[in-house]
Design an enzyme around this catalytic site. Structure first.
Site, PDB file in Angstrom:
ATOM      1  N   GLN A 171       0.834  -1.200   0.000  1.00 23.66           N
ATOM      2  CA  GLN A 171       0.000   0.000   0.000  1.00 23.66           C
ATOM      3  C   GLN A 171       0.870   1.252   0.000  1.00 23.66           C
ATOM      4  O   GLN A 171       1.649   1.480   0.924  1.00 23.66           O
ATOM      5  CB  GLN A 171      -0.896  -0.004   1.245  1.00 23.66           C
ATOM      6  CG  GLN A 171      -1.650   1.290   1.505  1.00 23.66           C
ATOM      7  CD  GLN A 171      -2.623   1.646   0.399  1.00 23.66           C
ATOM      8  OE1 GLN A 171      -2.348   2.513  -0.423  1.00 23.66           O
ATOM      9  NE2 GLN A 171      -3.752   0.957   0.366  1.00 23.66           N
TER      10      GLN A 171
ATOM     11  N   ARG B 141      -0.109   4.330   0.254  1.00 19.37           N
ATOM     12  CA  ARG B 141      -0.597   5.347   1.169  1.00 19.37           C
ATOM     13  C   ARG B 141      -0.190   4.994   2.595  1.00 19.37           C
ATOM     14  O   ARG B 141      -0.465   3.905   3.081  1.00 19.37           O
ATOM     15  CB  ARG B 141      -2.113   5.469   1.071  1.00 19.37           C
ATOM     16  CG  ARG B 141      -2.666   6.651   1.851  1.00 19.37           C
ATOM     17  CD  ARG B 141      -4.158   6.640   1.853  1.00 19.37           C
ATOM     18  NE  ARG B 141      -4.670   6.443   0.503  1.00 19.37           N
ATOM     19  CZ  ARG B 141      -5.812   6.941   0.057  1.00 19.37           C
ATOM     20  NH1 ARG B 141      -6.543   7.666   0.846  1.00 19.37           N
ATOM     21  NH2 ARG B 141      -6.228   6.694  -1.152  1.00 19.37           N
TER      22      ARG B 141
ATOM     23  N   GLU C 146      -8.753  -0.687   0.549  1.00 27.85           N
ATOM     24  CA  GLU C 146      -8.354  -0.582   1.960  1.00 27.85           C
ATOM     25  C   GLU C 146      -9.128   0.492   2.709  1.00 27.85           C
ATOM     26  O   GLU C 146      -9.438   0.336   3.892  1.00 27.85           O
ATOM     27  CB  GLU C 146      -6.850  -0.331   2.084  1.00 27.85           C
ATOM     28  CG  GLU C 146      -6.377  -0.400   3.529  1.00 27.85           C
ATOM     29  CD  GLU C 146      -4.877  -0.548   3.681  1.00 27.85           C
ATOM     30  OE1 GLU C 146      -4.354  -0.163   4.739  1.00 27.85           O
ATOM     31  OE2 GLU C 146      -4.220  -1.053   2.746  1.00 27.85           O
ATOM     32  N   ARG C 147      -9.475   1.575   2.031  1.00 30.88           N
ATOM     33  CA  ARG C 147     -10.262   2.628   2.696  1.00 30.88           C
ATOM     34  C   ARG C 147     -11.638   2.091   3.110  1.00 30.88           C
ATOM     35  O   ARG C 147     -12.122   2.371   4.206  1.00 30.88           O
ATOM     36  CB  ARG C 147     -10.426   3.839   1.782  1.00 30.88           C
ATOM     37  CG  ARG C 147      -9.164   4.672   1.624  1.00 30.88           C
ATOM     38  CD  ARG C 147      -9.395   5.899   0.761  1.00 30.88           C
ATOM     39  NE  ARG C 147     -10.205   6.895   1.442  1.00 30.88           N
ATOM     40  CZ  ARG C 147     -11.457   7.208   1.114  1.00 30.88           C
ATOM     41  NH1 ARG C 147     -12.065   6.586   0.114  1.00 30.88           N
ATOM     42  NH2 ARG C 147     -12.120   8.127   1.768  1.00 30.88           N
TER      43      ARG C 147
ATOM     44  N   GLU D  70      -4.880   2.323  -8.028  1.00 23.11           N
ATOM     45  CA  GLU D  70      -6.106   2.678  -7.315  1.00 23.11           C
ATOM     46  C   GLU D  70      -5.962   4.038  -6.640  1.00 23.11           C
ATOM     47  O   GLU D  70      -6.874   4.870  -6.668  1.00 23.11           O
ATOM     48  CB  GLU D  70      -6.435   1.610  -6.275  1.00 23.11           C
ATOM     49  CG  GLU D  70      -7.736   1.886  -5.531  1.00 23.11           C
ATOM     50  CD  GLU D  70      -7.983   0.908  -4.394  1.00 23.11           C
ATOM     51  OE1 GLU D  70      -9.153   0.659  -4.076  1.00 23.11           O
ATOM     52  OE2 GLU D  70      -6.996   0.408  -3.813  1.00 23.11           O
TER      53      GLU D  70
END
Length: 288
Positions: A47, A49, A89-90, A122
């Site tokens: 990820q 982020r 994931e959010r 994404e």
């Protein structure tokens, strides 16, 4: 941006196109949606982020509570009873806030390289990554796929200089990178600080945050700092005007003529900041 754009041509492109088709089919096929226990799911190791906005997650969780989870998350098996998030994931974090025990998901097979690429795309499509997160994602993609900066730039539809400028941010000191992650400073602030060593970066970072310096103000300070480290320039010799030379030469000739008569005249010259000074000393006659 699509996965096939990222991986270019040949076998890799065909494979990623199949992944995209698979996603489209599975998302439209409710029979492939499973209810997966929340406690068996862990975040994507790739990820890009690093920081999730708590306020926006709260807003998303409220939307999901009102309307349900419209789009399932995408998972892959990491072990017998454990799953890793590929995309979403959010949404996963939002349903965690709601205290759900299970979440709608689609489980598929995907390699590390494909998982990392999906996670990057994404986030890039939402344009929510910080400059540092984006730079780290580009670096990871280059290493995993053995891309050059130019190759990656072509894959993501950017210029080579765009990619290079992002990657340069990774050379910043850790405090500055953390500030960029937290959005305490802008990317342009970060690029300005690249001209300084790590110690001075930290000092100027504090000033940027405390004094709310604009990029222009910071650039001016950095420029002065850099100028202060340069070797002192040699002072320029001031030019003497033609009229001044004429006056000085005339005075010197007069002194010389007087000296030829036998009189002991002493003359001294001084080059001062604003004037050219000639001092003439004539001894007095001694009285008997």
């Amino acid at each position: 941006m699509a996965l096939s754009d990222l991986f270019g041509s040949g076998k890799s492109k065909k494979k990623t196109e199949k992944i995209e088709e698979l996603f489209a089919e599975e998302l439209n096929d409710s029979s492939k949606v499973q209810q997966i226990p929340i406690n068996t799911i862990h975040p994507n190791q790739f990820q890009p982020r690093k920081i999730f906005n708590d306020e926006k997650l709260q807003e998303l969780s409220q939307t999901i509570e009102q309307h349900g989870l419209i789009q399932p998350i995408i998972l892959r098996k990491s072990s017998e009873d454990q799953y890793e998030i590929i995309a979403g994931e959010r949404r996963f974090r939002a349903v965690q806030l709601l205290g759900w025990q299970e979440v709608s998901a689609i489980v598929t097979e995907m390699t590390d390289k494909e998982t990392a690429s999906v996670a990057l795309i994404e986030n890039l499509q939402r344009e929510e990554l910080t400059a540092i997160e984006e730079a780290q994602a580009y670096r990871d993609l280059m290493e995993m796929n053995e891309f050059t900066q130019d190759t990656l730039a072509k894959r993501i539809g950017k210029s080579q200089s765009f990619v290079a400028n992002k990657l340069r941010l990774l050379k910043l000191s850790e405090p500055v990178k953390t500030a960029l992650l937290k959005k305490e400073i802008t990317e342009r602030h970060g690029r300005s600080l690249l001209a300084l060593d790590e110690e001075k970066q930290a000092a100027y970072l504090d000033r940027v945050i405390e004094e709310k310096l604009t990029v222009k103000e910071l650039e001016q300070l950095v420029k002065k700092e850099a100028a202060g480290n340069e070797l002192p320039k040699k002072p320029k010799r001031k030019s003497v005007s033609k009229d001044l030379r004429l006056a000085v030469n005339t005075i010197k000739k007069t002194i010389s003529l007087v000296q030829e008569t036998g009189m002991e005249i002493k003359a001294t010259e001084e080059h001062l900041e604003d004037v050219y000074r000639i001092t003439i000393e004539i001894p007095k006659e001694k009285r008997e």
